[in-house]
Each structure stands twice: as structure tokens, then as C-alpha cells.
Enzyme design. Structure first.
Site, short mmCIF file in Angstrom:
data_model
loop_
_atom_site.label_atom_id
_atom_site.label_comp_id
_atom_site.label_asym_id
_atom_site.label_seq_id
_atom_site.Cartn_x
_atom_site.Cartn_y
_atom_site.Cartn_z
N GLY A 260 -16.42 43.54 39.92
CA GLY A 260 -15.04 44.14 39.58
C GLY A 260 -15.61 45.54 38.47
O GLY A 260 -14.86 46.37 38.46
N ALA B 112 -15.46 40.67 37.38
CA ALA B 112 -14.33 39.70 37.15
C ALA B 112 -15.04 38.58 36.00
O ALA B 112 -15.95 38.13 36.51
CB ALA B 112 -13.63 39.23 38.22
N GLU C 4 -20.81 39.84 44.03
CA GLU C 4 -19.93 38.66 44.58
C GLU C 4 -20.25 37.63 45.51
O GLU C 4 -19.99 36.53 45.41
CB GLU C 4 -18.40 39.27 45.03
CG GLU C 4 -17.75 40.07 44.18
CD GLU C 4 -18.07 41.28 44.00
OE1 GLU C 4 -19.13 41.94 44.11
OE2 GLU C 4 -17.12 42.29 43.22
N GLU D 34 -16.39 48.27 40.65
CA GLU D 34 -15.17 48.52 41.37
C GLU D 34 -14.14 49.49 40.41
O GLU D 34 -13.71 50.63 40.76
CB GLU D 34 -14.51 47.70 41.86
CG GLU D 34 -15.25 46.90 42.93
CD GLU D 34 -14.63 45.67 43.52
OE1 GLU D 34 -14.50 44.63 42.56
OE2 GLU D 34 -14.41 45.59 44.60
C1 LIG Z 1 -9.72 37.49 42.28
C2 LIG Z 1 -10.22 38.85 42.35
C3 LIG Z 1 -11.61 39.22 42.25
C4 LIG Z 1 -12.01 40.44 42.24
C5 LIG Z 1 -13.32 40.95 42.79
C6 LIG Z 1 -14.34 40.68 41.73
C7 LIG Z 1 -15.27 39.84 41.67
C8 LIG Z 1 -16.29 39.96 40.61
O1 LIG Z 1 -16.47 40.62 40.00
S1 LIG Z 1 -17.18 38.38 40.39
C9 LIG Z 1 -18.43 38.91 39.02
C10 LIG Z 1 -19.35 39.49 39.71
N1 LIG Z 1 -20.42 39.67 38.29
C11 LIG Z 1 -21.36 39.01 38.27
O2 LIG Z 1 -21.70 37.77 39.05
C12 LIG Z 1 -22.19 39.35 37.00
C13 LIG Z 1 -22.35 37.95 36.03
N2 LIG Z 1 -23.13 38.13 35.14
C14 LIG Z 1 -24.68 38.05 34.88
O3 LIG Z 1 -25.12 38.12 36.15
C15 LIG Z 1 -25.17 38.16 33.60
O4 LIG Z 1 -24.30 38.02 32.91
C16 LIG Z 1 -25.99 39.51 33.60
C17 LIG Z 1 -27.00 39.76 34.64
C18 LIG Z 1 -24.61 40.64 33.75
C19 LIG Z 1 -26.45 39.78 32.07
O5 LIG Z 1 -27.37 38.80 31.82
P1 LIG Z 1 -27.68 38.73 30.29
O6 LIG Z 1 -28.04 39.63 29.72
O7 LIG Z 1 -28.67 37.33 30.40
O8 LIG Z 1 -26.32 37.98 29.75
P2 LIG Z 1 -25.57 36.74 29.62
O9 LIG Z 1 -25.51 36.17 31.13
O10 LIG Z 1 -26.04 35.68 28.71
O11 LIG Z 1 -24.05 37.29 29.31
C20 LIG Z 1 -23.67 37.20 28.07
C21 LIG Z 1 -22.39 36.57 27.89
O12 LIG Z 1 -21.44 37.06 28.90
C22 LIG Z 1 -20.94 36.17 29.74
N3 LIG Z 1 -20.63 37.11 31.09
C23 LIG Z 1 -21.37 37.66 31.86
N4 LIG Z 1 -20.87 37.95 32.90
C24 LIG Z 1 -19.76 37.35 33.00
C25 LIG Z 1 -18.61 37.63 33.94
N5 LIG Z 1 -18.60 38.12 35.11
N6 LIG Z 1 -17.80 36.44 33.87
C26 LIG Z 1 -17.51 35.72 32.72
N7 LIG Z 1 -18.66 35.64 31.81
C27 LIG Z 1 -19.53 36.49 31.91
C28 LIG Z 1 -21.90 35.16 29.95
O13 LIG Z 1 -21.59 34.05 30.53
C29 LIG Z 1 -22.44 35.20 28.69
O14 LIG Z 1 -21.34 34.27 27.84
P3 LIG Z 1 -21.83 33.03 26.87
O15 LIG Z 1 -22.56 32.11 27.66
O16 LIG Z 1 -20.50 32.58 26.37
O17 LIG Z 1 -22.65 33.61 25.96
#
Ligand SMILES: CCCCC/C=C/C(=O)SCCNC(=O)CCNC(=O)[C@H](O)C(C)(C)COP(=O)(O)OP(=O)(O)OC[C@H]1O[C@@H](n2cnc3c(N)ncnc32)[C@H](O)[C@@H]1OP(=O)(O)O
Length: 252
Positions: free
Chosen positions: A108, A63, A131, A111
Site C-alpha cells: 500500500g 497496509a 502482497e 500504491e
Molecule cells: C484490505 C486492503 C489491503 C490493501 C492492499 C495492501 C496490502 C499491503 O500493503 S500488505 C503489506 C505489504 N507489506 C509488506 O509485506 C512489508 C512487511 N514488512 C517487512 O517485510 C519488513 O518490515 C521490512 C522488510 C519492510 C523491514 O524490515 P526490518 O528493517 O527488519 O524492520 P521490522 O520488520 O523489524 O519492522 C519494524 C516494525 O514495523 C512493523 N511493520 C513493518 N511492516 C509492517 C506492516 N506492513 N504492517 C504492520 N507492521 C509492520 C514490524 O512488525 C516491526 O514492528 P515491531 O515488531 O512491533 O517492532
């Protein structure tokens, strides 16, 4: 569409989660557009197998965390509800759905993959439900689907720690069915989808229903459902033709 792209290639429908600059993170728009796309493919008689994958280096990183800040409790509840309904829709769709996991499948994103029928992953993929590291827990069905796939202890360990696992470990735990190299991913998915698309679609649809409903029922109820439905599958033109073909080849 802003967040999804669809490649219609009968008998396959390829759905791409398409926000590569955000690793295909899920926002409200994506939930809405993925739902519309699934509905479109469900009603398309030429499409026999649906494949969900991601554009770029991720399947889906979960998400959209930046979006969380804009959600008040009501919108968060609605987002989770709509997401959950979409996962149920994918799981109960009368057509097979394959998750082609090309990279990160987190939160997500995992999921979505777990709501699909089969998961094929590239060796580089990493999977997890992180999460907990944000102080929340999975909200699109992860607490229920993960233990059904990998068992209670492994699921709790993954959700308590938020650790990512490799595709190879995911295969060992039963979270992924097939792991191939990055280069072979699309071709192997096509081979799998081609084989499934060549089968009787009635039988495929019935198998999916029986397995899903059977896993939520007693073995006795599941076996009864199987016996009752079996008579119907047996009478389809497709089954008759395949049986006749087999018998006539043996005679010839
Ligand atoms: C309300 C109902 C909710 C439903 C339940 C679901 C909940 C969830 O899914 S919570 C989210 C769970 N996911 C995460 O915690 C993963 C978050 N991401 C990371 O940890 C990292 O991005 C990575 C390990 C997946 C990859 O790292 P890396 O290769 O270093 O790439 P970047 O971090 O630089 O990512 C590039 C770019 O993408 C943006 N981004 C990545 N994941 C998310 C995200 N989940 N949400 C929003 N944005 C995300 C990241 O911020 C980068 O963007 P910019 O900074 O604009 O370049």
C-alpha cells in the site's frame, strides 16, 4: 492527528506518514487522516505543491498486517474501498503531488507513491508489491497503476514474485523519476517543488488533468481535450503577464 503530521510551509504542504515504529504501516485511521489532510491542503490557496513522505526509515511498508487479523470481510472491503478512493483523490487532485520516497515503499505504501504525480527517491529506498507473499494481491490500485508505469511484463513479474527492487532499478523501469542520495533527498525535492510552484497553477492543473484523462482515452479524444482546454489557459492573467514579460524583455 495520530498517524499523519502536516507541515504547512507555503507554497508547500508536507505530509508525513507518521507511524515510524511500524514503518508507517497503513491502518484505517491513517486512511481517514490522510484523506482529511489532503482535503485541507486542496482548499488552502497558499499551497501550490503537496509532498508526501514518511517519518523515520520508511516511506511506508504497506497496509498494517497486524490489523488484517481484526478485519471481517465487510471491514476489509471497506478498508480497500476507502484506500482506493483516497488514491483516486490524490491522483485527480488539482494540485501537483510529489512522493518523496525516503526508504521502503512497499504494498500500500508503493500504491500511495504511484497515485502521486512524480516520485523522487533516496538511493537506499526499496520498492515492491509483496502482497503475494501474504496470499493476497494489491488492493489500493497497484494492479492498475504499476503496469501503466513500468509495462505489463515487469509489473506482473513484480507482483507474481513480490520481490523488492532498488531505487536505481525503479528509475530504470520508469517507476521513479529521480534518485538522489539520502542526504540530498529533501533539498532536491525542494528544488523540484519550487520550480513547479513558480509556474501557472491553472496550466499545471490542466496538464495533470489532460495527462491523466488522456492516458485513459483514445489519442484522438485526448488531443481534442487538449485543444478545447488550451483556449482557456491562454486567457488567464498569469499567461498574459508571462507572455508580456517575455516580449517586453526582448524589446528592452
Ligand atoms: C484490505 C486492503 C489491503 C490493501 C492492499 C495492501 C496490502 C499491503 O500493503 S500488505 C503489506 C505489504 N507489506 C509488506 O509485506 C512489508 C512487511 N514488512 C517487512 O517485510 C519488513 O518490515 C521490512 C522488510 C519492510 C523491514 O524490515 P526490518 O528493517 O527488519 O524492520 P521490522 O520488520 O523489524 O519492522 C519494524 C516494525 O514495523 C512493523 N511493520 C513493518 N511492516 C509492517 C506492516 N506492513 N504492517 C504492520 N507492521 C509492520 C514490524 O512488525 C516491526 O514492528 P515491531 O515488531 O512491533 O517492532
Amino acid at each position: 492527528m495520530e498517524t499523519i503530521s502536516l507541515k504547512r510551509e507555503p507554497p508547500f504542504g508536507w505530509i508525513y506518514l507518521n507511524r515510524p515504529d511500524k514503518l508507517n504501516a497503513i491502518n484505517e485511521k491513517m486512511i481517514e487522516e490522510l484523506g482529511e489532510t489532503i482535503k485541507q491542503l486542496e482548499n488552502d490557496n497558499e499551497i501550490k505543491v503537496i509532498i508526501i513522505t514518511g517519518t523515520g526509515k520508511a516511506f511506508c511498508a504497506g497496509a498494517d498486517i497486524s490489523h488484517f487479523k481484526t478485519l471481517n470481510p465487510e471491514r476489509a472491503w471497506l478498508f480497500a474501498k476507502k484506500g482506493r478512493e483516497l488514491m483516486d483523490k490524490i491522483e485527480n487532485l488539482g494540485k501537483p503531488v510529489i512522493a518523496m520516497i525516503n526508504g521502503y515503499a512497499l504494498g500500500g505504501g508503493l500504491e500511495i507513491a504511484m497515485a502521486c504525480d512524480i516520485r523522487i527517491a533516496s538511493e537506499e529506498a526499496q520498492l515492491g508489491l509483496p502482497e503475494i507473499t501474504l496470499g493476497i494481491y494489491p488492493g489500493f490500485g497497484g494492479t492498475q497503476r504499476l503496469p501503466r508505469l513500468v509495462g505489463k511484463g515487469r509489473a506482473l513479474l513484480m507482483m507474481f514474485t513480490g520481490d523488492k527492487i532498488t531505487a536505481k532499478d525503479a528509475e530504470r523501469f520508469g517507476l521513479v523519476e529521480v534518485v538522489v542520495s539520502k542526504e540530498a533527498l529533501e533539498e532536491e525535492t525542494r528544488k523540484m517543488a519550487t520550480k513547479i510552484a513558480s509556474q501557472s497553477q491553472v496550466a499545471i492543473s490542466e496538464i495533470k488533468l489532460l495527462v491523466n484523462k488522456g492516458l485513459d482515452s483514445s489519442i484522438d479524444a485526448g488531443l481534442n481535450m487538449e485543444s478545447l482546454g488550451w483556449g482557456v489557459a491562454f486567457t488567464t492573467d498569469d499567461a498574459k503577464k508571462r507572455i508580456d514579460d517575455f516580449l517586453s524583455k526582448r524589446k528592452g
